[in-house]
Design an enzyme around this catalytic site. Structure first.
Site, mmCIF file in Angstrom:
data_model
loop_
_atom_site.group_PDB
_atom_site.id
_atom_site.type_symbol
_atom_site.label_atom_id
_atom_site.label_comp_id
_atom_site.label_asym_id
_atom_site.label_seq_id
_atom_site.Cartn_x
_atom_site.Cartn_y
_atom_site.Cartn_z
ATOM 1 N N THR A 186 -24.854 -16.631 73.791
ATOM 2 C CA THR A 186 -25.123 -16.437 72.366
ATOM 3 C C THR A 186 -25.081 -17.812 71.688
ATOM 4 O OG1 THR A 186 -22.776 -16.163 71.951
ATOM 5 C CG2 THR A 186 -24.024 -14.166 72.348
ATOM 6 N N GLU A 331 -27.356 -9.929 72.801
ATOM 7 C CA GLU A 331 -26.596 -8.837 73.412
ATOM 8 C C GLU A 331 -27.443 -7.601 73.666
ATOM 9 O OE1 GLU A 331 -25.576 -10.791 70.994
ATOM 10 O OE2 GLU A 331 -23.424 -11.132 71.022
ATOM 11 N N LYS A 444 -19.325 -9.847 48.426
ATOM 12 C CA LYS A 444 -18.605 -8.685 47.896
ATOM 13 C C LYS A 444 -18.195 -8.976 46.464
ATOM 14 C CE LYS A 444 -16.074 -5.115 50.177
ATOM 15 N NZ LYS A 444 -14.972 -4.739 50.993
ATOM 16 N N TRP A 449 -21.175 -4.466 47.616
ATOM 17 C CA TRP A 449 -21.916 -5.421 48.434
ATOM 18 C C TRP A 449 -23.249 -5.806 47.811
ATOM 19 C CZ3 TRP A 449 -21.329 -3.222 54.110
ATOM 20 C CH2 TRP A 449 -19.995 -3.412 54.513
HETATM 21 P P1 AMP Z 1 -29.500 -13.930 68.492
HETATM 22 O O1 AMP Z 1 -28.542 -13.318 69.426
HETATM 23 O O2 AMP Z 1 -29.416 -15.423 68.441
HETATM 24 O O3 AMP Z 1 -30.896 -13.456 68.754
HETATM 25 O O4 AMP Z 1 -29.106 -13.445 67.022
HETATM 26 C C1 AMP Z 1 -29.044 -12.095 66.686
HETATM 27 C C2 AMP Z 1 -28.885 -11.934 65.199
HETATM 28 O O5 AMP Z 1 -30.025 -12.445 64.512
HETATM 29 C C3 AMP Z 1 -28.788 -10.497 64.746
HETATM 30 O O6 AMP Z 1 -27.508 -9.958 64.912
HETATM 31 C C4 AMP Z 1 -29.199 -10.607 63.278
HETATM 32 O O7 AMP Z 1 -28.119 -11.026 62.468
HETATM 33 C C5 AMP Z 1 -30.238 -11.703 63.311
HETATM 34 N N1 AMP Z 1 -31.591 -11.129 63.330
HETATM 35 C C6 AMP Z 1 -32.396 -10.925 64.385
HETATM 36 N N2 AMP Z 1 -33.574 -10.405 63.999
HETATM 37 C C7 AMP Z 1 -33.507 -10.266 62.653
HETATM 38 C C8 AMP Z 1 -34.393 -9.771 61.651
HETATM 39 N N3 AMP Z 1 -35.627 -9.339 61.929
HETATM 40 N N4 AMP Z 1 -33.959 -9.765 60.374
HETATM 41 C C9 AMP Z 1 -32.729 -10.202 60.041
HETATM 42 N N5 AMP Z 1 -31.855 -10.692 60.929
HETATM 43 C C10 AMP Z 1 -32.232 -10.723 62.226
#
Ligand code: AMP
Length: 546
Positions: A186, A331, A444, A449
């Protein structure tokens, strides 16, 4: 009673075998680090993947060994995807945009045995080589003519040299489909990155689901340009999907600027592409400045961060490119939801349709999702109530690599067996999920929210604003209030008052930011997401001071 069907394990190698046998002359085109365009076919890719498996065997690589890569999207990286996983070892793609200490940490944590790298990353490899205790050799992904000279890296090998000395006679081994195939860390915005270890089975099931018509909708008639890097959750599965459906692949290599992308899209007749909003912003700016249009591009999937509705409308209304807004996570392998329309949405006017498409979309089959409140109880799907988004399914993480951070799944009775995504979302009656925030980024205000993403979407719709980030700033009365950090477009003029007036009528009055601070840039992390923790550190006391 068991069914009486043949047992065929779901293995990564079966994808490249299929692509060779049924789409053998379909092309893979790559912009190389060396500067030129390389083209060959799935048949060639399969042959060289088998040579790579033989080369790795000769180097002593055994089943389950981790092999790292620091590489752009290109045909050699594709060969490693199949050569490494196919032989039963674990492909560990490393994000080169992470901090050098984090890169050294994850190579060590993964216990990588070999590290393949594109020449671009030679300085990075030089910087970390001495710290990579488990790495037996560093392999430059180039030919002998381009091998780096004058380097003090001991155990430096040449990719093409290894292949040349390896036979293509190789039978892909047949093993348990639950065997690990790929390891992705990650992005580690909080603490050290954690490893997500995909299995052959989870990757294959994800590939089937991701290729479906209401997901990425890929077929043998497509020409796919994955702009999303192969080091960011397996380029969202595209190297696997292309083999499954027989689509031509176009790899952009290091050329991710608008001009280089446009040139490839046009010259290779790309129909479908995938990437994060920041990359598409670069492409759209290039198109606008040069007055260009697409001739073959039909669809693009945008994800990784929220796709602003202005970007969506621009692609669709001005360039005739359908936007699929998708949400996922490392994940989740990564696909969770895609904003594909249902039949009843097709009759909507463009404005209404855009509002639906701006949501992150519906769950693809295989992923189940729900939103829960602080008590873990499921919340209604009314499109208004927001709660923490939980998911489960056969390509959702069960445990991080080497049990880092303990069991990530909730163990209370209400949410047992669900993965808490850390995202806050609403779900409407049609099952369309909309992310309103990361849970650590929510604002918040007086106990209620406020969605920072919605505020940012409106801000970037203003013609003078290039990018924006909304954060929670401390407030004496309301605990937190939204503070907008905005980057102006070059030469554009706008005052804070004018920008705030732009919010009128678009959101509830009390959601309007208390103040605007114009900044030169917003900091972006290794996967193109705004680093809000940095902004909070710098600006969270802003409203207390003013
Ligand atoms: P990663 O593991 O680096 O791909 O990051 C995942 C995170 O990216 C998710 O938990 C979201 O917070 C954010 N994310 C992924 N796709 C989107 C989307 N289309 N809109 C908003 N946030 C997103």
């Amino acid at each position: 009673m068991n069914g009486l069907m043949l047992q065929k394990r779901l293995l990564i190698s079966s994808l490249i075998v299929h692509a060779d046998r049924h789409h053998g002359d379909t092309e893979i085109v790559s912009r190389r680090v060396e500067g030129d365009i390389h083209r060959y076919t799935f048949r060639d890719c399969h042959r060289r993947s088998r040579q790579m498996a033989n080369a790795l065997t000769r180097l002593g690589v055994k089943a389950s060994d981790r092999i790292g890569t620091l590489a752009w999207n290109g045909y050699r990286h594709m060969e490693l995807y199949y050569g490494i996983s196919g032989m039963g070892a674990v492909m560990h793609t490393i994000n080169p945009r992470l901090h050098v200490d984090q890169i050294a940490y994850i190579i060590d944590h993964a216990e990588d045995q070999y590290l393949f790298f594109d020449l671009t990353f030679l300085p990075l490899v030089k910087a970390i080589a001495g710290r990579c205790k488990t790495v037996k050799a560093f392999i430059a992904m180039t030919d002998l003519a381009h091998m780096p000279r004058d380097t003090d890296i001991v155990n430096l090998l040449c990719y093409e040299d290894l292949l040349e000395r390896s036979s293509a006679a190789y039978e892909w081994p047949n093993f348990d489909e639950d065997t690990a195939c790929t390891l992705c860390y990650t992005s580690g915005t909080t603490g050290n990155p954690k490893g997500v270890l995909y299995s052959h089975r989870s990757a294959l099931l994800h590939t089937y689901a991701a290729a479906l018509p209401d997901a990425l909708n890929c077929s043998a008639c497509d020409v796919i340009l994955p702009v999303v890097p192969m080091f960011h959750v397996n380029a969202w599965g595209i190297p696997y999907i292309a083999c499954m459906v027989g689509a031509k692949l176009v790899f952009p290599g290091p050329g991710l600027d608008g001009g280089s992308l446009y040139e490839l899209i046009e010259s290779e007749r790309v129909t479908f592409s995938a990437g994060v909003p920041t990359v598409w912003q670069g492409l759209l700016t290039h198109l606008e400045q040069a007055g260009l249009k697409f001739s073959t591009m039909k669809r693009t999937v945008i994800g990784g961060a929220a796709c602003p509705s202005t970007m969506l409308r621009k692609f669709q209304d001005e360039y005739g490119v359908e936007v699929l807004h998708a949400w996922g996570m490392t994940e989740l392998s990564p696909l969770g939801t895609v904003g594909a329309m249902k039949a009843r949405h097709l009759a909507m006017n463009p404005e209404e349709r855009c509002a639906v498409q701006s949501k992150q979309g519906r769950a693809v089959f295989g992923v189940d999702m729900k939103i829960v409140g602080a008590d873990g109880k499921e919340l209604p799907w009314d499109g208004l109530t927001s709660g923490e988004l939980m998911v489960r399914g056969p390509w959702v993480v069960r445990n991080y690599f080497r049990n880092e951070g303990g069991n990530p799944l909730r163990i209370d009775a209400e949410t047992h067996g669900w993965f808490p995504t850390g995202d806050v979302a609403t779900i409407d009656a049609d099952g369309f999920m909309q992310i309103t925030d990361r849970s650590k980024d929510v604002i918040k205000s007086g106990g209620e929210w406020i969605s920072s993403i919605e505020i940012e979407n409106i801000a970037v719709a203003h013609p003078a604003i290039a990018s924006a980030a909304c954060i929670a700033a401390k407030h004496r009365k309301w605990d937190e209030r939204p503070l907008l950090l905005a980057v102006k477009r070059p030469e554009a003029q706008v005052t804070a008052e004018q920008l705030l007036a732009f919010f009128e009528g678009k959101i509830a009055k009390w959601w309007t930011p208390d103040a605007v601070v114009f900044v030169d840039a917003v900091p972006l992390g290794a996967t193109g997401k705004v680093l809000k923790n940095q902004l909070r550190d710098a600006f969270q006391d802003y409203l207390l001071r003013s």
